[in-house]
Design an enzyme around this catalytic site. Structure first.
Site, short mmCIF file in Angstrom:
data_model
loop_
_atom_site.label_atom_id
_atom_site.label_comp_id
_atom_site.label_asym_id
_atom_site.label_seq_id
_atom_site.Cartn_x
_atom_site.Cartn_y
_atom_site.Cartn_z
N LYS A 1 0.84 -1.20 0.00
CA LYS A 1 0.00 0.00 0.00
C LYS A 1 0.87 1.25 0.00
CE LYS A 1 -4.27 -0.37 2.50
NZ LYS A 1 -4.81 -0.33 3.87
N THR B 1 -11.28 -0.26 12.99
CA THR B 1 -11.76 -0.94 14.19
C THR B 1 -12.88 -1.89 13.75
OG1 THR B 1 -13.24 0.94 14.61
CG2 THR B 1 -11.18 0.89 15.83
N THR C 1 -13.19 5.10 14.94
CA THR C 1 -14.40 4.95 15.76
C THR C 1 -14.15 3.88 16.82
OG1 THR C 1 -15.70 5.51 13.82
CG2 THR C 1 -16.88 4.45 15.62
N GLU D 1 -14.17 11.22 13.11
CA GLU D 1 -14.26 11.52 11.69
C GLU D 1 -15.67 11.19 11.22
OE1 GLU D 1 -11.73 12.72 9.63
OE2 GLU D 1 -13.61 12.95 8.54
N LEU E 1 -16.57 11.38 7.81
CA LEU E 1 -16.62 11.40 6.35
C LEU E 1 -17.39 10.21 5.77
CD1 LEU E 1 -14.46 9.17 5.03
CD2 LEU E 1 -12.82 10.91 5.63
N GLY F 1 -35.16 0.55 0.89
CA GLY F 1 -34.61 -0.36 -0.12
C GLY F 1 -33.94 -1.54 0.53
N GLY G 1 -25.20 -1.01 4.58
CA GLY G 1 -24.06 -1.91 4.71
C GLY G 1 -22.82 -1.05 4.88
N CYS H 1 -18.95 0.85 8.21
CA CYS H 1 -19.22 1.64 9.42
C CYS H 1 -20.55 1.31 10.09
CB CYS H 1 -19.17 3.13 9.09
SG CYS H 1 -17.53 3.65 8.59
N LYS I 1 -21.24 -2.36 11.70
CA LYS I 1 -20.38 -2.76 12.83
C LYS I 1 -20.44 -1.73 13.96
CE LYS I 1 -16.29 -0.26 12.07
NZ LYS I 1 -15.66 0.67 12.96
C1 UDX Z 1 -21.33 6.46 7.21
C2 UDX Z 1 -21.73 7.84 7.77
O1 UDX Z 1 -22.66 8.47 6.89
C3 UDX Z 1 -20.49 8.70 7.96
O2 UDX Z 1 -20.84 9.94 8.55
C4 UDX Z 1 -19.50 7.96 8.84
O3 UDX Z 1 -18.31 8.72 8.99
C5 UDX Z 1 -19.18 6.59 8.27
O4 UDX Z 1 -20.39 5.85 8.06
P1 UDX Z 1 -20.68 5.57 4.78
O5 UDX Z 1 -20.50 4.22 5.41
O6 UDX Z 1 -19.66 6.06 3.81
O7 UDX Z 1 -20.79 6.68 5.92
O8 UDX Z 1 -22.07 5.51 4.01
P2 UDX Z 1 -23.50 6.21 4.05
O9 UDX Z 1 -23.61 7.17 2.94
O10 UDX Z 1 -23.85 6.67 5.40
O11 UDX Z 1 -24.43 4.95 3.67
C6 UDX Z 1 -24.47 3.80 4.50
C7 UDX Z 1 -25.39 2.76 3.96
O12 UDX Z 1 -26.74 3.17 4.12
C8 UDX Z 1 -25.23 2.43 2.46
O13 UDX Z 1 -25.28 1.03 2.30
C9 UDX Z 1 -26.41 3.11 1.82
O14 UDX Z 1 -26.81 2.45 0.65
C10 UDX Z 1 -27.46 2.98 2.91
N1 UDX Z 1 -28.52 4.00 2.85
C11 UDX Z 1 -28.22 5.32 3.00
C12 UDX Z 1 -29.84 3.60 2.67
O15 UDX Z 1 -30.14 2.39 2.56
N2 UDX Z 1 -30.82 4.55 2.65
C13 UDX Z 1 -30.55 5.87 2.79
O16 UDX Z 1 -31.51 6.66 2.75
C14 UDX Z 1 -29.21 6.27 2.96
#
Ligand code: UDX
Length: 444
Positions: free
Chosen positions: A37, A88, A124, A154, A156, A262, A266, A269, A272
């Site tokens: 990496k 984590t 986290t 964080e 993001l 829907g 998944g 983040c 878990k």
């Molecule tokens: C998330 C948090 O949003 C972020 O703030 C944190 O730092 C890390 O975890 P991320 O895992 O990148 O971010 O994805 P996110 O956009 O939150 O989506 C998570 C999951 O929820 C995806 O599988 C998405 O498809 C699903 N989702 C999201 C839905 O099923 N419906 C929604 O309305 C929004």
């Protein structure tokens, strides 16, 4: 003012943070234990898909403000501020978070701190971790109390990681209120750019900062499972969950975001984090307080069962020998991440039930094949669609949202589509003669 900083961990979080900090004018060294990496990053190559990151990384590897190493001693020698951005993950066979990577950074870095240093944890972690690590740092560091640890969670999102790093909607910094040291002052220098734009900057105690992060993710997960639970009721009553979400979303107190019903959530983040939060509450003797998160998790996992059941029903009661085009493997669009991906799990389960699942994803194929090597993958969306008895849209990539129903029908054997992300223009598909099955809509 430009600071010298290190970022331990160069995954989705760490690599983006390192490049983002360089963009803000700081001098940054990224550290990882994986030499392959580090080699790629040093050449200016991002080892995963994240829009905008390759350009930013290249820019700062070239400018000399960003470099990478596997050597923690080099980082300790160079930097005054150290970020922890390692993973984590969920422990195998348990709900709790696996802290071994975070612990390893502290055990390696702290004994190398021979001058005043600040460590800011971003990973986290279970509440209570930061206080434990702060004490451990003081114990191990040759400078003793002059090595200080704070927690700076964080927020993001993958797919928007660069934007979220450069323009965060809030900055949270947890400090040990009994011995705050220089942590707030240093964090203000790190984030001077965002602070100058009046980004909310919140200083809390350590457990609050840790809990802010898991609470935010638990809330988002709950919001998604709420609408998915309502979708189940819509499914048996003929109501339309999308119209319903639009209507309740107009209430400012509720808001329309994260009410996308829907296939559920998944990724690395949300799933878990809610499990680790429950596990931690159990250890603290307040498991009842977060009991509802078990239901949030259950509702979410049930969406995957539902899509498999719907496909089975649609194909006459058995998947054996049926060809199914599964569009999407990533846990969400604009990402190649397949960790706990609903799309990939649904594909794998249908494959195990005897279906010929042809999976296509614009970016996540290599990661998906590494997790599930026996799945048949298609090279293009057309290959996936060819001769399919059923089409399932499992990740809402733009390329799938814009599929033309007539052109699709020319490739497929059947004309049935499950829109597992409620992302297609349903009327267009129905008008073109398709049997359209949305989740929580059209009495699916
Ligand atoms: C998330 C948090 O949003 C972020 O703030 C944190 O730092 C890390 O975890 P991320 O895992 O990148 O971010 O994805 P996110 O956009 O939150 O989506 C998570 C999951 O929820 C995806 O599988 C998405 O498809 C699903 N989702 C999201 C839905 O099923 N419906 C929604 O309305 C929004």
């Amino acid at each position: 003012m430009s600071l010298k900083m290190s970022v331990f961990g160069t995954g989705y979080l760490g690599a983006t943070h390192a490049a983002g900090m360089a963009e803000l004018g700081h001098e940054v060294i990224g550290v990882d234990i994986d030499p392959a990496k580090i080699e790629r990053l040093s050449r200016g190559e991002v080892p995963f898909f994240e829009p905008g990151l390759p350009e930013l990384l290249k820019k700062h590897v070239d400018s000399g403000r960003l470099r990478f190493t596997t050597d923690a001693a080099e980082a300790a020698e160079f930097a005054d501020v150290h970020f922890i951005g390692v993973g984590t993950p969920q422990k195998k066979g348990e709900n709790a978070a696996d802290m071994r990577f975070v612990d390893a950074v502290i055990e390696t870095l702290a004994p190398l701190l021979t001058r005043p240093s600040v460590i800011l944890g971003k990973s986290t972690v279970p509440v209570g971790t930061a206080a434990r690590l702060a004490a451990r740092v003081r114990e191990l560091a040759p400078v003793g109390d002059q090595a200080q640890l704070g927690w700076n969670p964080e927020f993001l999102r993958e797919g928007f990681a660069v934007e979220d790093t450069l323009r965060p909607d809030r900055i949270v910094v947890g400090v040990d209120k009994a011995q705050p040291g220089r942590i707030e002052e240093v964090a203000r220098e790190v984030y001077a750019d965002a602070i100058s734009r009046e980004t909310p900057f919140l200083v809390t105690d350590l457990p609050t900062a840790e809990l802010v992060k898991v609470s935010a993710n638990a809330f988002l997960a709950t919001k998604i499972s709420f609408i998915n639970a309502v979708a189940e009721v819509c499914e048996v009553t003929g109501a339309d969950v999308r119209d319903l979400a639009d209507a309740i979303g107009h209430d400012e107190r509720i808001g329309r975001k994260f009410l996308g019903a829907g296939l559920g959530f998944g990724g690395g983040c949300l799933p878990k984090d809610i499990r680790a939060f429950m596990a931690r509450a159990g250890e603290l003797g307040v498991d009842q307080s977060l009991g509802f998160l078990r239901e949030v998790d259950t509702v979410n996992m049930r969406r995957r069962d539902h899509v498999v059941d719907l496909a089975t029903r649609e194909l006459g009661g058995s998947l054996r020998g049926k060809t199914i085009a599964v569009l999407g493997a990533a846990f969400k669009p604009n990402s190649d991440d397949v960790r706990d991906s609903p799309a990939l799990e649904v594909s794998g389960r249908m494959h195990l039930a005897g279906a010929i699942t042809k999976v296509y994803d614009p970016e996540a194929m290599a990661n998906a094949a590494a997790v599930w090597p026996t799945l048949p993958f298609a090279d293009t969306v057309e290959d996936a669609l060819r001769d399919a008895d059923l089409v399932i849209v499992a990740t809402e990539w733009k390329q799938f949202r814009e599929l033309d129903p007539a052109a699709t029908a020319e490739l497929t054997a059947g004309k049935a589509i499950i829109d597992a992300r409620n992302c297609l223009p349903a009327e267009r598909w129905i008008d073109a003669g398709w049997r359209y099955l949305g989740l929580g809509r059209y009495a699916s």
